[in-house]
Design a protein around this motif. Structure first.
Motif, PDB file in Angstrom:
ATOM      1  N   LEU A   1       6.985  15.739  -3.153  1.00 13.16           N
ATOM      2  CA  LEU A   1       5.968  16.036  -4.038  1.00 13.16           C
ATOM      3  C   LEU A   1       6.204  17.853  -4.303  1.00 13.16           C
ATOM      4  O   LEU A   1       5.880  18.201  -5.313  1.00 13.16           O
ATOM      5  CB  LEU A   1       4.409  15.908  -3.287  1.00 13.16           C
ATOM      6  N   ALA A   2       6.370  18.587  -3.298  1.00  8.45           N
ATOM      7  CA  ALA A   2       6.928  20.163  -3.090  1.00  8.45           C
ATOM      8  C   ALA A   2       7.739  20.134  -4.124  1.00  8.45           C
ATOM      9  O   ALA A   2       7.748  21.081  -4.924  1.00  8.45           O
ATOM     10  CB  ALA A   2       7.253  20.375  -1.761  1.00  8.45           C
ATOM     11  N   ASP A   3       8.858  19.358  -4.086  1.00  8.79           N
ATOM     12  CA  ASP A   3       9.911  19.416  -5.195  1.00  8.79           C
ATOM     13  C   ASP A   3       9.710  19.399  -6.562  1.00  8.79           C
ATOM     14  O   ASP A   3       9.912  20.230  -7.440  1.00  8.79           O
ATOM     15  CB  ASP A   3      11.377  18.586  -4.824  1.00  8.79           C
ATOM     16  N   ALA A   4       8.763  18.595  -6.727  1.00 10.83           N
ATOM     17  CA  ALA A   4       8.003  18.289  -8.121  1.00 10.83           C
ATOM     18  C   ALA A   4       7.238  19.307  -8.763  1.00 10.83           C
ATOM     19  O   ALA A   4       7.379  19.730  -9.687  1.00 10.83           O
ATOM     20  CB  ALA A   4       7.245  17.030  -8.218  1.00 10.83           C
ATOM     21  N   ILE A   5       6.451  19.885  -7.604  1.00  7.37           N
ATOM     22  CA  ILE A   5       5.547  21.042  -7.950  1.00  7.37           C
ATOM     23  C   ILE A   5       6.441  22.332  -8.536  1.00  7.37           C
ATOM     24  O   ILE A   5       6.293  22.977  -9.411  1.00  7.37           O
ATOM     25  CB  ILE A   5       4.524  21.351  -7.017  1.00  7.37           C
TER      26      ILE A   5
ATOM     27  N   GLU B   1       7.006  16.272 -12.510  1.00 11.11           N
ATOM     28  CA  GLU B   1       6.787  15.013 -11.653  1.00 11.11           C
ATOM     29  C   GLU B   1       7.782  13.875 -11.569  1.00 11.11           C
ATOM     30  O   GLU B   1       7.834  13.004 -10.676  1.00 11.11           O
ATOM     31  CB  GLU B   1       5.441  14.268 -12.327  1.00 11.11           C
ATOM     32  N   GLU B   2       8.838  13.951 -12.749  1.00 10.00           N
ATOM     33  CA  GLU B   2       9.849  13.142 -12.720  1.00 10.00           C
ATOM     34  C   GLU B   2      10.709  13.203 -11.527  1.00 10.00           C
ATOM     35  O   GLU B   2      11.406  12.324 -10.921  1.00 10.00           O
ATOM     36  CB  GLU B   2      10.729  12.820 -13.902  1.00 10.00           C
ATOM     37  N   VAL B   3      10.719  14.253 -10.859  1.00 10.41           N
ATOM     38  CA  VAL B   3      11.471  14.537  -9.505  1.00 10.41           C
ATOM     39  C   VAL B   3      11.138  13.451  -8.614  1.00 10.41           C
ATOM     40  O   VAL B   3      12.079  12.948  -7.541  1.00 10.41           O
ATOM     41  CB  VAL B   3      11.102  16.301  -8.980  1.00 10.41           C
ATOM     42  N   VAL B   4       9.843  13.127  -8.364  1.00 14.30           N
ATOM     43  CA  VAL B   4       9.366  11.872  -7.338  1.00 14.30           C
ATOM     44  C   VAL B   4       9.969  10.759  -7.822  1.00 14.30           C
ATOM     45  O   VAL B   4      10.483  10.072  -6.722  1.00 14.30           O
ATOM     46  CB  VAL B   4       7.607  11.996  -7.364  1.00 14.30           C
ATOM     47  N   ARG B   5      10.188  10.309  -8.983  1.00 15.89           N
ATOM     48  CA  ARG B   5      10.676   9.291  -9.387  1.00 15.89           C
ATOM     49  C   ARG B   5      12.106   9.081  -9.053  1.00 15.89           C
ATOM     50  O   ARG B   5      12.632   7.858  -8.606  1.00 15.89           O
ATOM     51  CB  ARG B   5      10.728   9.023 -10.990  1.00 15.89           C
ATOM     52  N   GLU B   6      12.742  10.224  -8.750  1.00 18.26           N
ATOM     53  CA  GLU B   6      14.379  10.040  -8.393  1.00 18.26           C
ATOM     54  C   GLU B   6      14.409   9.517  -6.932  1.00 18.26           C
ATOM     55  O   GLU B   6      15.312   8.935  -6.769  1.00 18.26           O
ATOM     56  CB  GLU B   6      14.822  11.452  -8.279  1.00 18.26           C
TER      57      GLU B   6
ATOM     58  N   ASN C   1      -3.122  22.083 -14.114  1.00 19.79           N
ATOM     59  CA  ASN C   1      -1.982  21.823 -12.918  1.00 19.79           C
ATOM     60  C   ASN C   1      -2.334  21.515 -11.565  1.00 19.79           C
ATOM     61  O   ASN C   1      -2.423  21.942 -10.598  1.00 19.79           O
ATOM     62  CB  ASN C   1      -1.416  23.444 -12.676  1.00 19.79           C
ATOM     63  N   LEU C   2      -3.030  20.078 -11.777  1.00 24.07           N
ATOM     64  CA  LEU C   2      -3.475  19.364 -10.660  1.00 24.07           C
ATOM     65  C   LEU C   2      -2.706  18.570 -10.066  1.00 24.07           C
ATOM     66  O   LEU C   2      -2.433  17.533 -10.712  1.00 24.07           O
ATOM     67  CB  LEU C   2      -4.919  18.997 -10.901  1.00 24.07           C
ATOM     68  N   TRP C   3      -2.426  18.600  -8.890  1.00 30.93           N
ATOM     69  CA  TRP C   3      -1.348  17.580  -8.199  1.00 30.93           C
ATOM     70  C   TRP C   3      -2.225  16.897  -6.957  1.00 30.93           C
ATOM     71  O   TRP C   3      -3.056  17.552  -6.266  1.00 30.93           O
ATOM     72  CB  TRP C   3      -0.093  18.182  -7.573  1.00 30.93           C
ATOM     73  N   ILE C   4      -1.675  15.730  -6.756  1.00 31.41           N
ATOM     74  CA  ILE C   4      -2.659  14.930  -5.758  1.00 31.41           C
ATOM     75  C   ILE C   4      -1.623  14.194  -4.813  1.00 31.41           C
ATOM     76  O   ILE C   4      -0.419  13.647  -5.003  1.00 31.41           O
ATOM     77  CB  ILE C   4      -3.473  13.925  -6.172  1.00 31.41           C
ATOM     78  N   PHE C   5      -1.933  13.976  -3.492  1.00 32.11           N
ATOM     79  CA  PHE C   5      -1.150  13.377  -2.454  1.00 32.11           C
ATOM     80  C   PHE C   5      -2.219  12.861  -1.530  1.00 32.11           C
ATOM     81  O   PHE C   5      -2.988  13.508  -0.770  1.00 32.11           O
ATOM     82  CB  PHE C   5      -0.257  14.317  -1.875  1.00 32.11           C
ATOM     83  N   THR C   6      -2.298  11.485  -1.466  1.00 33.48           N
ATOM     84  CA  THR C   6      -3.388  10.957  -0.610  1.00 33.48           C
ATOM     85  C   THR C   6      -3.127   9.502  -0.619  1.00 33.48           C
ATOM     86  O   THR C   6      -1.930   8.914  -1.092  1.00 33.48           O
ATOM     87  CB  THR C   6      -4.736  11.139  -1.093  1.00 33.48           C
ATOM     88  N   GLY C   7      -3.709   8.660   0.385  1.00 33.93           N
ATOM     89  CA  GLY C   7      -3.530   7.239   0.347  1.00 33.93           C
ATOM     90  C   GLY C   7      -2.702   6.781   1.357  1.00 33.93           C
ATOM     91  O   GLY C   7      -2.437   5.551   1.330  1.00 33.93           O
TER      92      GLY C   7
ATOM     93  N   ARG D   1       0.884  -1.027   0.073  1.00 35.01           N
ATOM     94  CA  ARG D   1      -0.051   0.020   0.024  1.00 35.01           C
ATOM     95  C   ARG D   1       0.893   1.223  -0.214  1.00 35.01           C
ATOM     96  O   ARG D   1       1.336   1.630   0.882  1.00 35.01           O
ATOM     97  CB  ARG D   1      -0.924  -0.071   1.539  1.00 35.01           C
ATOM     98  N   MET D   2       0.874   1.745  -1.154  1.00 36.68           N
ATOM     99  CA  MET D   2       1.737   3.086  -1.416  1.00 36.68           C
ATOM    100  C   MET D   2       0.794   4.193  -1.632  1.00 36.68           C
ATOM    101  O   MET D   2      -0.402   4.247  -1.798  1.00 36.68           O
ATOM    102  CB  MET D   2       2.593   3.085  -2.544  1.00 36.68           C
ATOM    103  N   PRO D   3       1.331   5.253  -1.347  1.00 36.42           N
ATOM    104  CA  PRO D   3       0.623   6.702  -1.289  1.00 36.42           C
ATOM    105  C   PRO D   3       0.077   6.909  -2.931  1.00 36.42           C
ATOM    106  O   PRO D   3       0.976   6.555  -3.580  1.00 36.42           O
ATOM    107  CB  PRO D   3       1.417   7.967  -0.834  1.00 36.42           C
ATOM    108  N   ILE D   4      -0.741   7.787  -3.088  1.00 41.13           N
ATOM    109  CA  ILE D   4      -1.141   8.092  -4.503  1.00 41.13           C
ATOM    110  C   ILE D   4      -0.416   9.582  -4.486  1.00 41.13           C
ATOM    111  O   ILE D   4      -0.931  10.532  -3.838  1.00 41.13           O
ATOM    112  CB  ILE D   4      -2.391   8.261  -4.584  1.00 41.13           C
ATOM    113  N   ILE D   5       0.496   9.717  -5.265  1.00 39.29           N
ATOM    114  CA  ILE D   5       1.225  11.194  -5.400  1.00 39.29           C
ATOM    115  C   ILE D   5       1.494  11.367  -7.043  1.00 39.29           C
ATOM    116  O   ILE D   5       1.980  10.442  -7.483  1.00 39.29           O
ATOM    117  CB  ILE D   5       2.383  10.861  -4.281  1.00 39.29           C
ATOM    118  N   GLY D   6       1.594  12.754  -7.294  1.00 39.59           N
ATOM    119  CA  GLY D   6       2.009  13.089  -8.438  1.00 39.59           C
ATOM    120  C   GLY D   6       0.944  14.019  -9.166  1.00 39.59           C
ATOM    121  O   GLY D   6       0.064  14.581  -8.438  1.00 39.59           O
ATOM    122  N   ARG D   7       1.128  14.167 -10.390  1.00 38.98           N
ATOM    123  CA  ARG D   7       0.188  15.186 -11.275  1.00 38.98           C
ATOM    124  C   ARG D   7      -1.054  14.274 -11.558  1.00 38.98           C
ATOM    125  O   ARG D   7      -0.904  13.183 -11.861  1.00 38.98           O
ATOM    126  CB  ARG D   7       0.866  15.534 -12.587  1.00 38.98           C
ATOM    127  N   TYR D   8      -2.033  15.027 -11.447  1.00 45.16           N
ATOM    128  CA  TYR D   8      -3.415  14.358 -11.591  1.00 45.16           C
ATOM    129  C   TYR D   8      -3.870  14.958 -13.026  1.00 45.16           C
ATOM    130  O   TYR D   8      -4.024  15.808 -13.061  1.00 45.16           O
ATOM    131  CB  TYR D   8      -4.444  14.446 -10.741  1.00 45.16           C
TER     132      TYR D   8
END
Length: 195
Positions: free
Chosen positions: A172-176, A181-186, A150-156, A118-125
């Motif tokens: 997520l803040a760094d990605a925004i 969004e690829e900043v999160v992938r790092e 420009n909608l981003w989401i963080f939940t779950g 179970r991982m969070p839902i995070i990123g650009r929606y």
């Protein structure tokens, strides 16, 4: 056009606020949070009591929390039984000598289980074609007028929000800020599992 539902469950959680007087038991409880399946955490008012010589002051703690998938909430006695059975070994003196002062209830957003658990839902929606909304009769209605570029989401995060919110929130803040969004992938390669 049909879209799959958002990959989450809403799960009720109840916790108990309890108080404990050291004078009643000659035992003390560590004034630190403990997590082991369930949790026991001192409330802010308890921090003042450390080293206090006031015998009538009570230490306050929150014990939680249930994971309730059924429609009807646990009764207060059912909740007490469940939480006690799962947390007694962490603070037996609280359960033996404390009193239940108040119950609290909320709903957590729990993501579906993916390949990483179970991982969070995070990123650009980016469901740019539209979005579901609830119609008056309770059914899902697709509305293509709800669009934002420009909608981003963080939940779950479910019951692990207190542990992981700062870490994932920073990513997520760094990605925004970088509009990338690829900043999160790092930091978390599988962050987009929910898309």
């Amino acid at each position: 056009e049909e879209h799959p539902p958002f990959p989450v469950h809403l799960v009720r959680g109840q916790s108990m606020e309890m108080s404990f007087s050291q004078r009643e038991s000659n035992e003390s409880i560590v004034n630190e949070a403990m997590l082991c399946g369930k949790y026991i955490s001192p409330l802010q008012s308890s921090a003042v009591l450390e080293g206090s010589n006031e015998p009538n002051k009570r230490q306050k703690f929150v014990v939680g929390a249930s994971h309730e998938f059924q429609e009807i909430p646990l009764t207060p006695s059912e909740l007490a039984d469940e939480l006690k059975s799962r947390s007694y070994s962490l603070a037996p003196h609280l359960w033996d000598n404390g009193t239940i002062d108040r119950l609290t209830m909320g709903v957590r957003v729990q993501s579906h289980r993916g390949k990483f658990g179970r991982m969070p839902i995070i990123g650009r929606y980016s469901m740019l074609e539209g979005q579901y909304e609830t119609a008056a009769d309770g059914s899902a209605k697709y509305d293509d007028s709800i669009v934002h570029p420009n909608l981003w989401i963080f939940t779950g995060l479910s019951s692990r929000g207190m542990i992981y919110h700062a870490l994932f929130g920073k990513w997520l803040a760094d990605a925004i800020v970088n509009n990338n969004e690829e900043v999160v992938r790092e930091h978390f390669d599988g962050f987009d599992w929910w898309k």
